[in-house]
Design a protein around this motif. Structure first.
Motif, mmCIF file in Angstrom:
data_model
loop_
_atom_site.group_PDB
_atom_site.id
_atom_site.type_symbol
_atom_site.label_atom_id
_atom_site.label_comp_id
_atom_site.label_asym_id
_atom_site.label_seq_id
_atom_site.Cartn_x
_atom_site.Cartn_y
_atom_site.Cartn_z
ATOM 1 N N LEU A 43 1.775 1.975 -3.600
ATOM 2 C CA LEU A 43 0.573 2.351 -4.335
ATOM 3 C C LEU A 43 0.128 3.769 -3.968
ATOM 4 N N LYS A 76 0.629 -5.342 -8.127
ATOM 5 C CA LYS A 76 -0.389 -4.301 -8.000
ATOM 6 C C LYS A 76 0.076 -2.998 -8.635
ATOM 7 N N VAL A 77 1.368 -2.742 -8.597
ATOM 8 C CA VAL A 77 1.896 -1.537 -9.235
ATOM 9 C C VAL A 77 1.654 -1.578 -10.737
ATOM 10 N N ASP A 112 0.823 -1.208 0.000
ATOM 11 C CA ASP A 112 0.000 0.000 0.000
ATOM 12 C C ASP A 112 0.856 1.257 0.000
ATOM 13 N N ARG A 134 -1.900 -0.921 -11.431
ATOM 14 C CA ARG A 134 -2.235 0.486 -11.223
ATOM 15 C C ARG A 134 -1.783 1.344 -12.406
#
Length: 290
Positions: free
Chosen positions: A100, A127-128, A97, A131
């Motif tokens: 992010l 997740k990067v 997190d 994103r």
């Protein structure tokens, strides 16, 4: 063994065929072919990112030079970007997190040059990476040079060759199962990108891939040159060198039954210069600047 694994990955990616339809992107891609980055290209990136109101993320992962990230920070600040954030997260951090949160509100992303395999090793499937794709679909500009260009397509040229003929010279043949590819970050699905193209004489490797997978459009960008891909999937050439488009979709391509030779007929080749425009959906030149 690494080369063999990459080739097997390539075959898996190619055999899978086109990816499932994705939501239309509202952002822009600025794909730079390496070498010196012309001022007009960098100014275009800064403008698309919002200038003084923009927030630019820099990913230096491809580079093995520690100064690359800080130097790019200074360059983009000098171009008038309001906020510039250097993202150096490794693969473990790319799912956190904290990283992010650094990406919140970004209007632009820039991938440095070097080795594209370093980018995917650190970011692919994280997740990067997701994103960044979301930012692009929501309207951000995604830019990169050299390795940072190669990584933008779904099928990525890794830079490896399965059967080099000599130790010192690469891409001397047009053959199947010779050019290693791997999954890229997937900002563009139906195009395979090549860079440093004319300067490093890479026509054989791109033609090999296009003949193997005619559904992929080959877009090859020379040094000091960029393609600006707009949300309507037309692109414009910016900079000093040529962009070549190799299209085998309306012709016939085949490979030898026993050997690795490839052949084709009625292929289409376009050589575009600054100001020329091309439609990726219709696969046709919109404007050819003399």
């Amino acid at each position: 063994m690494r080369t063999l694994a990459l080739v097997l990955t390539a075959l898996t990616v190619l055999a899978a065929g086109p990816a499932a339809a994705q939501p239309a992107a509202r952002g822009h891609l600025v794909v730079i072919g390496g070498g010196t980055r012309p001022p007009e290209v960098m100014q275009k990136i800064a403008a698309l990112a919002g200038g003084a109101k923009g927030r630019m993320l820099i990913f230096p992962h491809a580079s093995g030079v520690p100064e690359t990230g800080p130097d790019l920070e200074k360059e983009f600040r000098a171009l008038g970007l309001g906020t510039v954030v250097l993202i150096t997260a490794d693969r473990a951090a790319a799912d956190t997190d904290a990283v992010l949160a650094q990406m919140d509100g970004a209007t632009g992303v820039y991938f440095a040059g070097g080795d594209q395999n370093r980018i995917t090793a650190a970011l692919l499937g994280t997740k990067v990476a997701q994103r960044v794709l979301t930012l692009y679909r929501d309207g951000a500009v995604i830019a990169g040079t050299s390795a940072g260009a190669a990584v933008m397509s779904r099928v990525m040229i890794t830079g490896d060759e399965a059967r080099p003929l000599t130790k010192d010279e690469a891409w001397q043949t047009i053959e199947s199962e010779n050019v290693a590819t791997a999954p890229g970050l997937g900002f563009i699905d139906d195009v395979i990108l090549d860079q440093h193209f004319v300067r490093r004489r890479r026509f054989n490797r791109l033609l090999s891939l296009v003949l193997e997978q005619p559904s992929l459009l080959g877009v090859a960008i020379d040094e000091e040159t960029a393609t600006w891909v707009k949300p309507d999937r037309t692109f414009e050439v910016i900079g000093h060198g040529p962009v070549l488009v190799v299209d085998a979709s309306s012709g016939t391509a085949a490979k030898d039954a026993v050997a690795h030779g490839l052949r084709g007929e009625n292929l289409r080749l376009h050589v575009l210069r600054a100001g020329s425009r091309y439609d990726l959906n219709a696969r046709r030149v919109l404007r050819l600047v003399p």
